[in-house]
Write an enzyme that holds these catalytic residues in place. Sequence first.
Site, PDB file in Angstrom:
ATOM      1  N   GLY A  89     -13.497  16.386  32.144  1.00 43.76           N
ATOM      2  CA  GLY A  89     -13.459  17.795  32.553  1.00 43.76           C
ATOM      3  C   GLY A  89     -13.344  18.625  31.295  1.00 43.76           C
ATOM      4  O   GLY A  89     -14.063  18.374  30.335  1.00 43.76           O
ATOM      5  N   SER A 122     -14.663  10.648  28.901  1.00 41.00           N
ATOM      6  CA  SER A 122     -14.989  11.983  28.383  1.00 41.00           C
ATOM      7  C   SER A 122     -13.719  12.690  27.855  1.00 41.00           C
ATOM      8  O   SER A 122     -13.160  12.234  26.857  1.00 41.00           O
ATOM      9  CB  SER A 122     -15.694  12.787  29.467  1.00 41.00           C
ATOM     10  N   ALA A 123     -13.237  13.739  28.510  1.00 33.49           N
ATOM     11  CA  ALA A 123     -12.020  14.410  28.041  1.00 33.49           C
ATOM     12  C   ALA A 123     -10.835  13.444  27.981  1.00 33.49           C
ATOM     13  O   ALA A 123      -9.979  13.543  27.095  1.00 33.49           O
ATOM     14  CB  ALA A 123     -11.678  15.592  28.953  1.00 33.49           C
ATOM     15  N   HIS A 159     -20.180  11.955  24.739  1.00 30.95           N
ATOM     16  CA  HIS A 159     -21.485  12.601  25.028  1.00 30.95           C
ATOM     17  C   HIS A 159     -22.248  12.861  23.737  1.00 30.95           C
ATOM     18  O   HIS A 159     -22.972  13.846  23.634  1.00 30.95           O
ATOM     19  CB  HIS A 159     -21.315  13.943  25.745  1.00 30.95           C
ATOM     20  N   GLU A 194     -23.827   8.827  25.598  1.00 27.05           N
ATOM     21  CA  GLU A 194     -23.651   8.569  27.030  1.00 27.05           C
ATOM     22  C   GLU A 194     -24.144   7.160  27.341  1.00 27.05           C
ATOM     23  O   GLU A 194     -25.203   6.752  26.871  1.00 27.05           O
ATOM     24  CB  GLU A 194     -24.396   9.617  27.864  1.00 27.05           C
TER      25      GLU A 194
END
Lengths: 239, 239
Positions: A89, A122-123, A159, A194
Amino acid sequence: MKRRLLLVSNSTLHGGGYLQHCQQNIQDFFGKDVKRILFVPYALHDRDAYTKTARDKFKTLGYEVDSVHETPDPVDAVRKAEGIFIGGGNTFRLLKALYDNKLVTEIRKRVLQDGIPYMGSSAGTNVSTISINTTNDMPIVYPPTFAAIGLVPFNINPHYLDADTFFSYKNPKSMLITQYHEESDTPCVLGLREGSMLLVEGNKATLLGSTKARLFQRGKQTTEYEPGSDLSFLLTDVQ
Amino acid sequence: MKRRLLLVSNSTLHGGGYLQHCQQNIQDFFGKDVKRILFVPYALHDRDAYTKTARDKFKTLGYEVDSVHETPDPVDAVRKAEGIFIGGGNTFRLLKALYDNKLVTEIRKRVLQDGIPYMGSSAGTNVSTISINTTNDMPIVYPPTFAAIGLVPFNINPHYLDADTFFSYKNPKSMLITQYHEESDTPCVLGLREGSMLLVEGNKATLLGSTKARLFQRGKQTTEYEPGSDLSFLLTDVQ
């Protein structure tokens, strides 16, 4: 060091389902002994909806999910957790909430001292590193510091994208990371494309997934690593 | 209010020369009375090289450039400036250096009270707004706050790009700005596409340049504005 980490670049790959591209890695990582995973949904605004998404997915993999936002005492929930998953997020929002809820030190203790498995996406991968200095996200809230949980002594750029596919020819991500390395004493940055992820077991780090990773070191040429590469040398500066 | 601002999205457009796409606007803005412009090169690491670039360009437009990093007393340089130009680079690095050198309040005073013209490009546009919450840059250093100079009471997203041209289908810039508006009490965000700029004269704001701008307001549909549009309504909340 007991540390066990699964640090995933991205939660959804090319229109596939949520965590679909790494579901086998997730089962290999948490194994059969872990039954319940503590989920941290702080990176998204709608924590209930996010928890449902994670809960439904992990159910299909054989794990129950407790969300830290549903418990009256988040610190206590971390103390009792068998395993932790922090989802993606906004990294600034996530880090601020981790500090607001006094979870940074507690998660660090549980993972580095007690050896409970930590998965980030991710985050959730960004905040597991030494700092969030190499996030791609917009700074929508102001955290008390950019220092993060520090489970590894380097930075990750999730990413990660090569220049030619990035949004502007003037701002390829490699240039943004180069800006970071113009500042003094900045650590290595692992650009996780990714589809890739990093598995850390004690002092051993292995690149997994379907794509290569690019390593940025201050004052050196960048290096490409294939899936399966041993990246344990990145861990040698760990405190 | 005497305020005069020229807030440019980007310094270089589609391979053209530095500030080439807005050079006529720059001359119209600073006019014939301003002879010397105080340049702030803090957003880039090599301040000498950056100053040379700016100095060479402004010379062709009829202006001498003094760089704030070449003066022994940056605050005094701002106090004596006829006009200010803050160039692009990394917004976090820029804002931190502005605070480190105690220039935020001083620039605000000179522009809002004394009416000296302020030009910003990219990061220099970000720091002129209420905060840097909507920058695209990597948080390579930690500024003491995200609050910025506050010459206008809203945010700008420079280099604004539409979803289909952004680097990842999962993270169009409009979604990142939507994340910002999930937080409480966040102001409007003006997405300035490359090629566009905002001219502010007192309480009048006009969109200039060759591309449209997109306005994001919390809880409302986004709106597109053509070059030439009057955006003065954005200024009504100014302190």
